[in-house]
Enzyme design. Structure first.
Site, PDB file in Angstrom:
ATOM      1  N   CYS A  57       0.784  -1.224  -0.074  1.00  7.18           N
ATOM      2  CA  CYS A  57       0.048  -0.038   0.026  1.00  7.18           C
ATOM      3  C   CYS A  57       0.984   1.247   0.087  1.00  7.18           C
ATOM      4  CB  CYS A  57      -0.980  -0.010   1.158  1.00  7.18           C
ATOM      5  SG  CYS A  57      -0.007  -0.340   2.898  1.00  7.18           S
ATOM      6  N   GLN A  58       0.623   2.110   0.729  1.00 11.03           N
ATOM      7  CA  GLN A  58       1.629   3.485   0.868  1.00 11.03           C
ATOM      8  C   GLN A  58       2.759   2.955   1.842  1.00 11.03           C
ATOM      9  OE1 GLN A  58       1.416   6.389  -1.071  1.00 11.03           O
ATOM     10  NE2 GLN A  58       3.638   6.696  -0.095  1.00 11.03           N
TER      11      GLN A  58
END
Length: 367
Positions: free
Chosen positions: A270-271
């Site tokens: 994800c981030q």
């Protein structure tokens, strides 16, 4: 109930033993025909096990109704399709069981995982139409003794660094100027499954270095940098308490399985690789390895200490765990009669003469 207890007691009294030197010789000479069942926890098995062993899954997800109904080998080996296929095809000739360190067969506890697995093996033997079948045996001293004597026949996971405190993490981050979640590289969760951050997913040399062939992007805004070079799948969720990430669990699990079946490796990111992607990895372990959330969480945290799914995601994982428990119980009740018997037909003469003698749950914005 008395008859069931008597059958279990009889199985325990008939449990034979295979000393470590004999097991070593068996694995060296005819290992492909030996069903070697590791009766320890998923965490212990992942840390190290005898080469060729299969982890017998008998945690609470599998054993919830073990006291009222008997487990089959197919249930115990669910998730290990290769082992189940070889079992159905009659390719195994002997079954050898071991736990952590039980010294001998006389001290095996009646409520232990080894006993549950032994009973499943004995039931399979009892259903077999063949005569002169060899009963399962256990390894005195278990994994501890075998590893001490023959470490070259064991697989140990890469040594994992000790879990760092939050203060040491922050000091390390400030000293190098790189966010902690981007330091190092993706971590291996399983041989085909990696967990990392968006920065890791943007570095082709990193992806190629660990053999990544597919990426599972668990975000709504992280770009797919190398379309055409890798297989991509996106799960467009934000890291907040309103998101329903659980509706993506099965689709994500199927994607990871498809990469595994194609002999590839997938990076889930994800981030920051802390909340959303960690949640997907936890769901995968719970579903495919049939482990409880706390065990899966500890397993992943040992590899990436900063994971911290937000409170809502943890609640959805707990609900997923409940669904898996319910499904497991239903499957146990429905599979009282296996569709095919499992047969061990290692020649008795050969066996007798040659072989026998934590991280808190927090809200992690932007993770």
């Amino acid at each position: 109930m008395y008859l069931l207890f008597s059958a279990r007691r009889a199985a325990m009294e008939d449990l034979g033993e295979m000393e470590c030197p004999v097991l070593k010789r068996l694995l060296k000479d005819d290992g492909a025909k030996c069903l070697l069942l590791d009766c320890r926890s998923f965490l212990a098995f992942s840390a190290g096990h005898i080469r060729g062993a299969v982890n017998a899954r008998c945690n609470t997800i599998v054993r919830r109704r073990a006291k009222g109904s008997a487990l089959s080998l197919e249930q115990i080996l669910a998730g290990d399709e290769e082992a189940r296929g070889r079992l159905r095809s009659g390719m195994y000739s002997a079954a050898v069981l071991y736990d952590e360190r039980t010294p001998d067969s006389d001290t095996v506890k009646e409520d232990s995982t080894l006993t549950v697995v032994l009973n499943a093996c004995c039931r399979s033997l009892a259903r077999s139409p063949r005569a002169s079948l060899v009963p399962p045996v256990c390894v005195p001293g278990g994994y501890d003794r075998f590893f001490t004597e023959y470490p070259e026949f064991c697989l140990k996971s890469k040594s994992l660094p000790p879990l760092s405190s939050q203060s040491s993490m922050e000091s390390a981050c400030s000293s190098c100027g790189t966010p902690h979640h981007d330091q190092g590289g993706p971590v291996e969760i399983l041989p085909f499954l990696y967990l990392g951050s968006a920065l890791h997913a943007s570095k082709k040399e990193v992806l190629d270095g660990i053999g990544i062939s597919a990426l599972l992007n668990v975000s709504a805004d992280c770009p797919n940098h190398f379309e055409g070079a890798y297989q991509y799948k996106c799960i467009p969720v934000e890291d907040n308490h309103k998101e329903d990430i659980s509706c993506w669990f099965l689709e994500a699990i199927e994607f990871i399985d498809s990469v595994r079946d194609a002999s590839g490796r997938v990076l889930v990111h994800c981030q920051a690789g802390i909340s959303r992607s960690a949640t997907i990895c936890l769901a995968y372990l719970m579903k495919r390895k049939r482990v409880r959330l706390d065990e899966a969480f500890e397993f992943v945290r040992r590899r990436r200490s900063i994971i911290s799914p937000n409170f809502s995601f943890m609640g959805q994982l707990l609900q997923f765990e409940s669904q898996l428990l319910a499904t497991s119980c239903s499957a146990e009740a429905a599979s009282a009669t296996p569709t095919s018997p499992f047969i061990f037909n290692f020649p008795v003469s050969v066996v007798n003469s040659a072989y026998l003698h934590h991280s808190p749950i927090t809200t992690s914005p932007g993770c």
